[in-house]
Design an enzyme around this catalytic site. Structure first.
Site, PDB file in Angstrom:
ATOM      1  N   ASN A 104      -0.244 -33.565 -36.727  1.00 14.93           N
ATOM      2  CA  ASN A 104       0.822 -34.500 -37.076  1.00 14.93           C
ATOM      3  C   ASN A 104       0.698 -35.078 -38.481  1.00 14.93           C
ATOM      4  OD1 ASN A 104      -0.044 -35.211 -33.904  1.00 14.93           O
ATOM      5  ND2 ASN A 104       2.030 -34.458 -34.270  1.00 14.93           N
ATOM      6  N   ILE A 111       3.062 -38.113 -42.464  1.00 17.32           N
ATOM      7  CA  ILE A 111       2.705 -38.345 -41.070  1.00 17.32           C
ATOM      8  C   ILE A 111       3.933 -38.200 -40.191  1.00 17.32           C
ATOM      9  CG2 ILE A 111       1.783 -40.055 -39.452  1.00 17.32           C
ATOM     10  CD1 ILE A 111       0.445 -41.291 -42.035  1.00 17.32           C
ATOM     11  N   CYS A 112       3.777 -37.453 -39.108  1.00 20.20           N
ATOM     12  CA  CYS A 112       4.838 -37.305 -38.118  1.00 20.20           C
ATOM     13  C   CYS A 112       4.525 -38.255 -36.964  1.00 20.20           C
ATOM     14  CB  CYS A 112       4.902 -35.862 -37.629  1.00 20.20           C
ATOM     15  SG  CYS A 112       6.240 -35.575 -36.460  1.00 20.20           S
ATOM     16  N   LEU A 113       5.176 -39.395 -36.986  1.00 14.75           N
ATOM     17  CA  LEU A 113       4.983 -40.421 -35.962  1.00 14.75           C
ATOM     18  C   LEU A 113       6.336 -41.069 -35.716  1.00 14.75           C
ATOM     19  CD1 LEU A 113       2.957 -42.036 -34.217  1.00 14.75           C
ATOM     20  CD2 LEU A 113       2.610 -43.533 -36.188  1.00 14.75           C
TER      21      LEU A 113
END
Length: 184
Positions: A104, A111-113
């Protein structure tokens, strides 16, 4: 009558001087006030440290996350958190400052959040961001990756994924990518 006018002008001059320093200072923006509130109520776990030295000049704080469990245990990961003037309407911009092997987090630190994207709401705060980042290290998400190679390895071969994580946390290379030593 002349003396009355002189007194009146003197009072106006004194009032103007008293207001001049206050006008020279810029009032805190709504975003700055909200960040101050977030910091005042922030409850950090022992695995997270906060550095606010750039808060005043750049509206930026730094986080250091040191997971005590999971595949990333033993690492120390640094993040910058930048609060724009639109905070909390829009989420802060968060970047990982280390090059790491994570499904992620891409090699540029993006950042993949979800709470930093479509799930963000103005009621969320810095505490939400910290908890979201901690969760990424405890439970990486292979179904919504930025680093597809790490995600594919995690889903296909969890043992190899953990081996890759441990090796890259000590620095060095994997598949042509150079990683930072995050163990120190």
């Amino acid at each position: 009558m002349l003396k009355l006018r002189q007194l009146q002008k003197e009072k106006q001059r004194q009032a103007a001087q008293a207001q001049a320093p206050a006008q020279g200072r810029s009032a805190a923006s709504p975003a700055q006030l909200r960040v101050e509130k977030d910091l005042a109520t922030l409850e950090l776990p022992t695995t997270v440290t906060l550095d606010t030295k750039c808060l005043g000049s750049e509206n930026k704080v730094y986080l250091r996350i040191s997971p005590e469990e999971g595949v990333y245990r033993g690492g120390h990961f640094r993040f910058s958190v930048v609060f724009r003037d639109t905070y909390p309407i829009e989420p802060p911009t968060v970047k990982c400052l280390n090059t790491i092997y994570h499904p992620n987090i891409d090699y540029s630190g993006n950042i993949c959040l979800n709470v930093l994207r479509e799930d963000w709401s103005p009621v969320m705060d810095l505490q939400t961001v910290v908890l979201g980042l901690l969760f990424l290290f405890l439970e990486p998400n292979g179904s919504d990756p930025l680093n597809r190679q790490a995600a594919d390895t995690m889903l296909r071969d969890p043992y190899r994924f953990e081996t890759n994580v441990q090796a890259t946390m000590m620095g060095g290379h994997l598949d042509g990518q150079v990683f930072d030593n995050v163990r120190h």
